[in-house]
Design a protein around this motif. Structure first.
Motif, short mmCIF file in Angstrom:
data_model
loop_
_atom_site.label_atom_id
_atom_site.label_comp_id
_atom_site.label_asym_id
_atom_site.label_seq_id
_atom_site.Cartn_x
_atom_site.Cartn_y
_atom_site.Cartn_z
N THR A 274 36.93 58.61 64.30
CA THR A 274 36.58 57.77 63.15
C THR A 274 36.66 56.30 63.50
O THR A 274 35.80 55.49 63.12
CB THR A 274 37.52 58.08 61.97
N ASP A 275 37.71 55.93 64.26
CA ASP A 275 37.86 54.53 64.68
C ASP A 275 36.71 54.12 65.60
O ASP A 275 36.15 53.02 65.47
CB ASP A 275 39.20 54.35 65.38
N GLU A 276 36.33 55.00 66.53
CA GLU A 276 35.22 54.69 67.44
C GLU A 276 33.92 54.53 66.66
O GLU A 276 33.11 53.64 66.95
CB GLU A 276 35.08 55.81 68.47
N ARG A 277 33.73 55.38 65.66
CA ARG A 277 32.53 55.26 64.82
C ARG A 277 32.49 53.91 64.11
O ARG A 277 31.46 53.23 64.06
CB ARG A 277 32.50 56.40 63.81
N ASP A 278 33.63 53.49 63.56
CA ASP A 278 33.69 52.22 62.84
C ASP A 278 33.43 51.05 63.77
O ASP A 278 32.76 50.07 63.39
CB ASP A 278 35.06 52.06 62.16
N GLN A 279 33.96 51.13 65.00
CA GLN A 279 33.73 50.06 65.97
C GLN A 279 32.25 49.97 66.34
O GLN A 279 31.69 48.88 66.48
CB GLN A 279 34.58 50.29 67.23
N LEU A 280 31.61 51.13 66.51
CA LEU A 280 30.19 51.13 66.83
C LEU A 280 29.36 50.57 65.69
O LEU A 280 28.37 49.86 65.90
CB LEU A 280 29.73 52.56 67.16
N LEU A 287 24.88 43.03 66.48
CA LEU A 287 23.66 42.96 67.26
C LEU A 287 22.44 42.77 66.37
O LEU A 287 21.50 42.05 66.73
CB LEU A 287 23.51 44.24 68.09
N THR A 288 22.44 43.39 65.20
CA THR A 288 21.32 43.23 64.26
C THR A 288 21.22 41.79 63.79
O THR A 288 20.13 41.21 63.72
CB THR A 288 21.51 44.17 63.05
#
Length: 302
Positions: A274-280, A287-288
């Motif tokens: 979940t943390d990795e998903r939030d960071q991504l 980037l957008t």
């Protein structure tokens, strides 16, 4: 003096649309040719469209010599920079021009110096201490444009080093990856596929994939139309994709000896993912925003 027109130089000039041609013709008939045509000796460098219309209507015009050209390669480099300064040039054509620029500079500096520059070793200012300036001094027949002062380097023997791929791509306003794909298309694509890219029937990314196929297969895909081209690109990508990894067999729940410990482990794993998903998500958002700002800055650069 009889002015000479080189068809090789005309290849760097986008033909005017009917509206643009008509507007330029009206301007010349009403106001005359205000901007001098740029020559190198008797060779016409800048003002091809104005020159043709002035001759058609017997409109007087002035000429000016560029004293900084030392060879026809100088002229070609100037034309490339001039063309890259236009917004209307397609990404594919930008890449082609950037690669042509690289060829000219490599021929000047030699393969050893060019290889060193290809690693990003030499992108600094010229040895005379003047600031690097990649922008073209004129804009060929642009509405409202006027000839800017000619620029040159104080050291006439200075030769520009070959920029790295990243620098070439940046100057052409495309990504380094796109430039690599265009280089692949130039080396491997059948003429039919190159024409399809220029006409917008296939993207650069897809064309680079299709270019790895035999020439006959490329031509057949182009003849089949846009859907056939997309299918061919999809097949190439799928063939190169690594086989999907098989998921490890699940352990039967009744074989788990310490159920509380397993539940705790799975909760920790879920929290980590979940943390990795939030960071991504945050990276994608940043980037957008950066891409939007870069496009805005590029669009507003005259």
């Amino acid at each position: 003096m009889e002015i000479r027109v080189d068809e090789g130089l005309r290849a760097y000039i986008d033909p005017l649309t009917e509206d643009e041609h008509a507007a330029l013709e009206r301007s010349l008939l009403a106001e005359g040719c205000r901007d001098a045509l740029v020559l190198w000796g008797d060779l016409l460098v800048d003002g091809h469209n104005r020159y043709a219309l002035c001759r058609k209507h017997n409109i007087p015009f002035q000429t000016i010599q560029n004293p900084h050209f030392k060879s026809i390669e100088d002229v070609h480099l100037w034309m490339i920079e001039n063309h890259l300064g236009r917004r209307s040039v397609s990404d594919f054509q930008r890449g082609v021009l950037a690669l042509r620029k690289k060829e000219i500079l490599l021929a000047r500096t030699g393969p050893e110096e060019g290889a060193a520059a290809g690693d990003g070793a030499s992108e600094g200012p010229p040895p005379d201490g003047s600031a690097a300036d990649d922008s073209p001094p004129w804009d060929e027949d642009a509405p409202g444009a006027s000839a800017a002062p000619m620029r040159g380097h104080a050291n006439p023997d200075w030769k520009p080093a070959v920029p790295s791929r990243q620098a070439l791509a940046r100057a052409a306003r495309i990504s380094s990856n796109t430039l690599g794909q265009i280089e692949k298309i130039q080396k491997s694509a059948a003429p039919e596929l190159v024409r399809a890219v220029k006409e917008g029937a296939i993207s650069i990314n897809a064309a680079a994939a299709v270019a790895s196929l035999p020439a006959e297969r490329q031509a057949a895909a182009v003849a089949g139309g846009r859907k056939e081209l997309q299918q061919a690109a999809r097949e190439v990508r799928q063939a190169k994709a690594p086989p999907p990894r098989e998921a490890p067999p699940e352990e039967p729940i009744e074989d788990i000896a310490d159920m509380p410990a397993e539940i705790a482990r799975l909760r920790q794993l879920l929290a980590k993912l979940t943390d990795e998903r939030d960071q991504l998500k945050k990276k994608v958002m940043h980037l957008t925003v950066a891409l939007s700002e870069a496009r805005g800055a590029s669009g507003g650069d005259d």
